[in-house]
Design a protein around this motif. Structure first.
Motif, PDB file in Angstrom:
ATOM      1  N   ALA A 173       7.713 -19.101  19.955  1.00  0.00           N
ATOM      2  CA  ALA A 173       7.365 -18.331  21.147  1.00  0.00           C
ATOM      3  C   ALA A 173       7.770 -16.867  20.990  1.00  0.00           C
ATOM      4  O   ALA A 173       7.012 -15.954  21.334  1.00  0.00           O
ATOM      5  N   SER A 174       8.950 -16.643  20.460  1.00  0.00           N
ATOM      6  CA  SER A 174       9.416 -15.272  20.244  1.00  0.00           C
ATOM      7  C   SER A 174       8.542 -14.541  19.231  1.00  0.00           C
ATOM      8  O   SER A 174       8.195 -13.365  19.411  1.00  0.00           O
ATOM      9  N   ALA A 175       8.180 -15.240  18.170  1.00  0.00           N
ATOM     10  CA  ALA A 175       7.335 -14.623  17.142  1.00  0.00           C
ATOM     11  C   ALA A 175       5.958 -14.295  17.693  1.00  0.00           C
ATOM     12  O   ALA A 175       5.399 -13.220  17.418  1.00  0.00           O
ATOM     13  N   ILE A 176       5.392 -15.191  18.497  1.00  0.00           N
ATOM     14  CA  ILE A 176       4.082 -14.935  19.107  1.00  0.00           C
ATOM     15  C   ILE A 176       4.169 -13.788  20.104  1.00  0.00           C
ATOM     16  O   ILE A 176       3.295 -12.907  20.142  1.00  0.00           O
ATOM     17  N   GLY A 177       5.212 -13.783  20.928  1.00  0.00           N
ATOM     18  CA  GLY A 177       5.386 -12.685  21.876  1.00  0.00           C
ATOM     19  C   GLY A 177       5.495 -11.341  21.180  1.00  0.00           C
ATOM     20  O   GLY A 177       4.915 -10.345  21.611  1.00  0.00           O
ATOM     21  N   ALA A 178       6.245 -11.302  20.077  1.00  0.00           N
ATOM     22  CA  ALA A 178       6.381 -10.056  19.317  1.00  0.00           C
ATOM     23  C   ALA A 178       5.032  -9.608  18.765  1.00  0.00           C
ATOM     24  O   ALA A 178       4.702  -8.413  18.772  1.00  0.00           O
ATOM     25  N   ARG A 179       4.241 -10.548  18.289  1.00  0.00           N
ATOM     26  CA  ARG A 179       2.917 -10.207  17.766  1.00  0.00           C
ATOM     27  C   ARG A 179       1.983  -9.754  18.888  1.00  0.00           C
ATOM     28  O   ARG A 179       1.133  -8.866  18.685  1.00  0.00           O
ATOM     29  N   MET A 180       2.095 -10.340  20.057  1.00  0.00           N
ATOM     30  CA  MET A 180       1.295  -9.894  21.194  1.00  0.00           C
ATOM     31  C   MET A 180       1.613  -8.447  21.540  1.00  0.00           C
ATOM     32  O   MET A 180       0.710  -7.614  21.727  1.00  0.00           O
ATOM     33  N   ILE A 181       2.886  -8.123  21.611  1.00  0.00           N
ATOM     34  CA  ILE A 181       3.297  -6.759  21.937  1.00  0.00           C
ATOM     35  C   ILE A 181       2.865  -5.794  20.852  1.00  0.00           C
ATOM     36  O   ILE A 181       2.360  -4.697  21.120  1.00  0.00           O
ATOM     37  N   ALA A 182       3.015  -6.201  19.597  1.00  0.00           N
ATOM     38  CA  ALA A 182       2.570  -5.359  18.488  1.00  0.00           C
ATOM     39  C   ALA A 182       1.065  -5.123  18.532  1.00  0.00           C
ATOM     40  O   ALA A 182       0.573  -4.092  18.075  1.00  0.00           O
ATOM     41  N   GLY A 183       0.318  -6.074  19.117  1.00  0.00           N
ATOM     42  CA  GLY A 183      -1.123  -5.932  19.241  1.00  0.00           C
ATOM     43  C   GLY A 183      -1.556  -5.142  20.463  1.00  0.00           C
ATOM     44  O   GLY A 183      -2.750  -5.003  20.704  1.00  0.00           O
ATOM     45  N   GLY A 184      -0.597  -4.627  21.227  1.00  0.00           N
ATOM     46  CA  GLY A 184      -0.926  -3.785  22.373  1.00  0.00           C
ATOM     47  C   GLY A 184      -0.933  -4.486  23.710  1.00  0.00           C
ATOM     48  O   GLY A 184      -1.281  -3.882  24.724  1.00  0.00           O
ATOM     49  N   PHE A 185      -0.545  -5.758  23.760  1.00  0.00           N
ATOM     50  CA  PHE A 185      -0.481  -6.476  25.027  1.00  0.00           C
ATOM     51  C   PHE A 185       0.898  -6.302  25.656  1.00  0.00           C
ATOM     52  O   PHE A 185       1.872  -6.033  24.959  1.00  0.00           O
ATOM     53  N   ARG A 186       0.967  -6.469  26.965  1.00  0.00           N
ATOM     54  CA  ARG A 186       2.250  -6.329  27.652  1.00  0.00           C
ATOM     55  C   ARG A 186       2.725  -7.686  28.149  1.00  0.00           C
ATOM     56  O   ARG A 186       1.931  -8.546  28.527  1.00  0.00           O
ATOM     57  N   ALA A 187       4.035  -7.851  28.151  1.00  0.00           N
ATOM     58  CA  ALA A 187       4.637  -9.058  28.704  1.00  0.00           C
ATOM     59  C   ALA A 187       4.877  -8.878  30.201  1.00  0.00           C
ATOM     60  O   ALA A 187       5.275  -7.801  30.647  1.00  0.00           O
ATOM     61  N   SER A 188       4.612  -9.912  30.968  1.00  0.00           N
ATOM     62  CA  SER A 188       4.900  -9.853  32.401  1.00  0.00           C
ATOM     63  C   SER A 188       6.401 -10.000  32.624  1.00  0.00           C
ATOM     64  O   SER A 188       7.124 -10.520  31.773  1.00  0.00           O
ATOM     65  N   ARG A 189       6.854  -9.585  33.792  1.00  0.00           N
ATOM     66  CA  ARG A 189       8.264  -9.719  34.139  1.00  0.00           C
ATOM     67  C   ARG A 189       8.471 -10.455  35.460  1.00  0.00           C
ATOM     68  O   ARG A 189       9.594 -10.836  35.788  1.00  0.00           O
ATOM     69  N   TYR A 190       7.407 -10.682  36.207  1.00  0.00           N
ATOM     70  CA  TYR A 190       7.588 -11.176  37.572  1.00  0.00           C
ATOM     71  C   TYR A 190       8.079 -12.620  37.641  1.00  0.00           C
ATOM     72  O   TYR A 190       8.680 -13.016  38.640  1.00  0.00           O
TER      73      TYR A 190
END
Length: 266
Positions: A173-190
């Protein structure tokens, strides 16, 4: 976790991620934070990572959230899952698709089918919403609809500590999240907010990963399992972005690259 939390908030890139040194630094920071978290976990080595179970969230009878323009979440989930399936197959994985016909309603049967296929990783694909009291009224194509403002946008990833291989699930999950952010996507916080969301504890704040221990499809899985929320379809702008072919391709690419980063090699 301590080092992950020190990563600056601007490590979450907005939208498609404009070019520039700040964005490049943010992307590197996200991947680095994921690497720190992964290094700190005692995890098993994937044994059959070439088989990846892709679960299409919800069904025809239980369609999930309704987008700002009236499209059922299940339709978004299936469309994205099919792109993920194609992307993984092209990369040399053996994806195993679950629930694409819309008839799989029993949540426990989904991870069981993945186990029967000897999948090394289970990924349940979803799209997000938020509490009804934060949804606002608008009219689309002459019909009343609901939408969410920009407090509610971005991807989220969930893992369960009741999953028998949760440390490896968190690593992926952490690796996928990092790749998402590197690809220009943002993580939600709510989801972590007790008012806007449900106060979900962060498992890896920098990369958009939360604990959700009682999710049935995760805790019943005999392999590492995660639930991936691609974005918020009740947010009008994000709904449009998530419906584009290039967005789905970028998400599928991030998923595949993240799987490789956490040890699932073809």
């Amino acid at each position: 976790m301590t080092m992950c939390r020190r990563v600056r908030r601007d490590a979450v890139a907005e939208g498609a991620g404009p070019p520039g040194a700040r964005v490049r630094r943010a992307r590197r920071a996200g991947i680095a934070a994921g690497a720190v978290l992964v290094a700190g976990l005692a995890v098993a080595t994937p044994s059959s990572g070439h088989v990846i179970a892709i679960d299409v969230g919800h069904s025809i009878a239980s369609q999930g959230a309704i987008s700002a323009r009236g499209v059922a979440e299940f339709e978004f989930n299936r469309a994205l899952a099919l792109v993920v399936e194609q992307t993984l197959a092209a990369a040399g994985y053996r994806p195993f698709l679950i629930g694409a016909d819309g008839r799989t309603e029993d949540l426990v049967s989904r991870p069981r089918r993945a186990g029967e296929a000897r999948a090394g990783l289970f990924v349940s694909v979803h799209h997000d919403s938020a509490k009804a009291r934060f949804q606002r009224d608008w009219i689309h194509d002459g019909r009343p609809r609901k939408y969410l403002d920009d407090r509610f946008r971005g991807f989220s990833i969930f893992v369960s500590r009741n999953n028998v291989q949760w440390p490896l699930a968190l690593r992926c999950a952490s690796a996928i999240g990092a790749r998402m952010i590197a690809g220009g996507f943002r993580a939600s916080r709510y989801h972590a907010d007790p008012v806007l969301g449900s106060g979900r504890e962060f498992a890896d704040e920098a990369n958009g990963v939360h604990f959700y221990d009682n999710l049935a499809v995760l805790r019943h899985a005999p392999m590492p399992a995660l639930l991936f929320e691609a974005g918020v379809i009740v947010n009008r702008d994000e709904e449009l972005a998530l419906g584009r072919a290039e967005t789905r391709a970028g998400i599928a690419r991030a998923l595949g690259e993240g799987m490789g980063d956490c040890g699932f090699r073809t």
